[in-house]
Design a protein around this motif. Structure first.
Motif, PDB file in Angstrom:
ATOM      1  N   UNK A 124      23.038  42.884  39.397  1.00 62.78           N
ATOM      2  CA  UNK A 124      22.771  43.396  38.047  1.00 62.78           C
ATOM      3  C   UNK A 124      23.634  42.722  36.982  1.00 62.78           C
ATOM      4  N   UNK A 125      24.748  42.127  37.396  1.00 64.90           N
ATOM      5  CA  UNK A 125      25.615  41.419  36.446  1.00 64.90           C
ATOM      6  C   UNK A 125      24.866  40.254  35.815  1.00 64.90           C
ATOM      7  N   UNK A 126      24.315  39.382  36.650  1.00 63.47           N
ATOM      8  CA  UNK A 126      23.654  38.182  36.124  1.00 63.47           C
ATOM      9  C   UNK A 126      22.310  38.481  35.487  1.00 63.47           C
ATOM     10  N   UNK A 127      21.702  39.602  35.858  1.00 64.83           N
ATOM     11  CA  UNK A 127      20.426  39.961  35.228  1.00 64.83           C
ATOM     12  C   UNK A 127      20.644  40.830  33.988  1.00 64.83           C
ATOM     13  N   UNK A 128      21.914  41.065  33.626  1.00 65.79           N
ATOM     14  CA  UNK A 128      22.269  41.761  32.381  1.00 65.79           C
ATOM     15  C   UNK A 128      21.622  43.149  32.294  1.00 65.79           C
ATOM     16  N   UNK A 129      21.643  43.875  33.400  1.00 63.21           N
ATOM     17  CA  UNK A 129      20.965  45.174  33.443  1.00 63.21           C
ATOM     18  C   UNK A 129      21.714  46.246  32.668  1.00 63.21           C
TER      19      UNK A 129
END
Length: 188
Positions: A124-129
């Protein structure tokens, strides 16, 4: 990166939990840090906050684990290095959000540091959730970005988190931006 304000020098930080996004993406070999220059760069910033009796919660990444736990990319070996350089207690949390991280962020004493596990262990960090960023924001009271090298990325600990917590640009980040502005506005 969301819109960040400059941190007011007169802001009372006593007992405040500061989520400090830093760049601790250091080269490692066999679990040992081989170049401490990025660690050394954040020491003055951390000291400034601990001297003001804040509780500093460090958020960083190491390598590219692609949302999976990879022990070779754990930030745990960095905690004793920070402790030696800062001459204050640096706690390590195997998690980087959720009830355990929140509990530890509340339990550390003023002037101490909590290093959270590699933020990129969460996809979720890299997908900016949004929900992940919202949960991450609960670990602190104030967010300060000092991770210039990551600030071009739309990641939860850089971008989305700023929508859920009082957020500021750190001195080093502002300095880097000012140098870029100077170089680009005077470019020939």
């Amino acid at each position: 990166m969301g819109k960040l304000k400059a941190l007011n020098e007169n802001l009372n930080l006593t007992d405040k939990r500061i989520i400090l996004r830093v760049d601790l993406n250091v080269p490692m070999q066999e679990g040992k840090v081989t170049d401490k220059s990025r660690i050394n760069k954040v020491i003055p910033v951390i000291k400034e906050f601990t001297n003001k009796k804040a509780k500093v919660i460090l958020v960083s990444h190491l390598g590219r684990p692609k949302g999976k736990i990879d022990e070779k990319l754990s930030l745990k070996p960095i905690a004793p290095i920070l402790e030696g350089l800062l001459k204050t207690k640096v706690h390590f949390c195997n998690e980087n959000y959720g009830s355990t991280a929140i509990k530890k962020s509340n339990e550390i004493k003023s002037g101490e540091i909590l290093l959270l596990e590699n933020i990129r262990f969460n996809k979720e960090e890299e997908s900016n959730e949004e929900n992940f960023a919202k949960e991450l924001s609960k670990v602190g009271d104030i967010y300060v970005n000092e991770a210039f090298s990551c600030s071009h990325r739309a990641h939860a600990s850089v971008c989305e988190i700023t929508k859920h917590i009082n957020s500021f640009a750190g001195k080093q980040l502002l300095k880097e931006i000012s140098v870029i502005k100077m170089l680009t506005s005077n470019a020939k």
